[in-house]
Motif scaffolding. Structure first.
Motif, short mmCIF file in Angstrom:
data_model
loop_
_atom_site.label_atom_id
_atom_site.label_comp_id
_atom_site.label_asym_id
_atom_site.label_seq_id
_atom_site.Cartn_x
_atom_site.Cartn_y
_atom_site.Cartn_z
N PRO A 156 7.44 1.60 -1.72
CA PRO A 156 7.61 0.85 -2.98
C PRO A 156 9.06 0.41 -3.13
O PRO A 156 9.97 1.01 -2.52
CB PRO A 156 7.21 1.87 -4.04
N PHE A 165 3.63 -3.73 -0.90
CA PHE A 165 3.95 -3.22 -2.23
C PHE A 165 4.46 -4.33 -3.14
O PHE A 165 5.35 -4.11 -3.95
CB PHE A 165 4.99 -2.10 -2.14
N LYS A 182 -1.77 1.34 -6.50
CA LYS A 182 -1.48 -0.08 -6.66
C LYS A 182 -2.76 -0.91 -6.61
O LYS A 182 -2.99 -1.80 -7.44
CB LYS A 182 -0.50 -0.53 -5.57
N ILE A 217 -0.42 3.46 -2.42
CA ILE A 217 -1.19 2.24 -2.14
C ILE A 217 -2.49 2.23 -2.92
O ILE A 217 -2.90 1.20 -3.48
CB ILE A 217 -1.46 2.12 -0.63
#
Length: 448
Positions: A47, A274, A357, A354
């Motif tokens: 990130p 990201f 996200k 991940i």
């Protein structure tokens, strides 16, 4: 350097972040062992907050090299968080070819600064390249051609060869007084030639060259099939401008294949693993909307048989919409994750980040398109409960699809099964089954 070693460094860095350990020695080790391209891949596996911490511990020269190897979106993310002063340092003394790689994605002030820092020769090269479209070889040629006037002797050519030559140089290009390409001579042939002979007497005049306005795809293919390390690039008058070497040709083809793979799933060709949730949602929402049009078209054809479907006609008509929206959403995530796995960017260490996200992206797009589809369904069938049913099914299916897009390729890779071959089949099965159960289950509760 294997992907396992790259993945190992990603896990070590993540552990250092988790335990709040100093990074100095680890950063020094990986900068010594990894090439700039590999460091760029490593940075993109974190990130932006963690990425910036690693970045700030790299030397200025290492930063410049890694910056050139990053994907365009990753560069933009970095330029957004760095100060202008730190950004400008990345553009000091770039050559024309390096700047051309990402000019279209840079702020005008950065381009102007980079050009101002170039030598006069590199500025001219940059201007020349800008005269051609970005799909023409003249835009992407390198200006490191080794040329020599035809009236000189072999001894002069040998002196040129004694100097440091650019990568993939095995040929000298011979020009006339007007810089027009008249022939070539192989460097390994010069060794046995008499120093007093003239170049014009020994050159090969049958030279395969590339017109500067030739399509880049065709030019790259020509270089690869030529059996040579590079081909010269000439302008409309036959003047030698530069060359296209094998490295550039293969790099272009690789980028084209990668772009096509990403675009086939409705993703930006260089989307960062990201990138911001909002940016990822926006990029994918466009293709979800396009997919929605085709899904409703399929539903319309099913609706032609309405008279035979009795009480569940509305559910039957709308079923393809649920399945299709889940399928395209999952394939977007699947494609991004498969690329990350292939590059060694995804490990046990960053898997959780991940998943979080992609969950957020799925929720945003799920809410957006559930609302859009619910409104369309209401005006189509004039049924509030049917609209609620499909809203719930679409929201749930897009979220499940986004999560499946991460977990399916991850599990397959752990089982040593190629996710690129079987991931889409399993993903489609998961989204179809969940979508139909959610839609028909809610329909049974709300409508019957």
């Amino acid at each position: 350097m294997t992907l396992d070693i790259l993945s190992d460094y990603i896990e070590k860095l993540d552990q250092h972040f988790e335990d709040e350990l100093p990074l100095d020695s680890l950063i020094a080790e990986l900068t010594e062992r990894l090439q700039p391209e590999q460091l760029a891949i490593l940075l993109e596996a974190f990130p932006i907050k963690s990425r910036l911490i690693i970045w700030e511990q790299l030397s200025s020269e290492c930063q410049k090299d890694v910056f050139l190897e990053m994907k365009n979106e990753s560069r933009q993310m970095l330029l957004t968080v760095l100060s202008d002063e730190a950004c400008y340092l990345l553009f000091d003394k770039l050559d024309a070819s390096s700047l051309l790689d990402f000019t279209d994605d840079l702020s005008e002030r950065f381009v102007e600064y980079a050009v101002a820092q170039m030598s006069a020769k590199q500025r001219q090269h940059f201007k020349t390249a800008q005269d051609y479209n970005d799909d023409e070889v003249g835009h992407w040629q390198t200006f490191d051609e080794q040329k020599i006037p035809q009236q000189l002797k072999i001894s002069a050519a040998k002196k040129l060869c004694a100097k440091s030559l650019p990568m993939l140089t095995d040929t000298l290009y011979v020009t006339d007084s007007d810089s027009k390409l008249v022939g070539e001579v192989a460097i390994n042939r010069l060794i046995n030639l008499n120093n007093d002979d003239l170049l014009v007497d020994v050159i090969n005049s049958d030279v395969q060259s590339l017109p500067a306005n030739q399509n880049m795809d065709e030019a790259a293919e020509s270089v690869i099939l030529s059996g040579k390390t590079a081909l010269p690039v000439v302008d409309e008058s036959g003047r030698l401008m530069g060359r296209l070497d094998l490295f550039s040709a293969f790099k272009h083809q690789e980028e084209q294949r990668d772009n096509q793979m990403m675009q086939s799933a409705g993703l930006v060709d260089e989307e960062d693993l990201f990138s911001s949730v909002w940016l990822s949602s926006k990029n994918r929402a466009i293709w979800l909307g396009i997919n929605l049009l085709t899904a409703f078209l399929a539903s319309w054809f099913i609706g032609l048989f309405e008279a035979t479907l009795q009480q569940v006609v509305a559910l039957a008509i709308l079923m393809p919409v649920v399945a299709s929206m889940g399928g395209i959403s999952g394939s977007q995530t699947l494609t991004l994750i498969i690329r990350g796995l292939a590059l060694g960017q995804i490990t046990d260490a960053n898997k959780k980040a991940i998943v979080h996200k992609e969950l957020k992206v799925g929720m945003i797009n799920g809410l957006l398109w559930a609302l859009v589809i619910g409104i369309i369904t209401y005006f189509w069938f004039d049924s509030p409960m049917l609209s609620l049913t499909i809203c719930i099914a679409i929201l749930g299916n897009i979220i499940v699809a986004s999560l499946s897009g991460v977990w399916v390729p991850w599990i397959l890779s752990k089982l040593n099964i190629d996710p690129a071959l079987s991931g889409s089949v399993i993903l489609t099965t998961v989204t179809d089954i969940f979508g139909f159960i959610a839609f028909l289950g809610c329909g049974t509760l709300f409508l019957l």
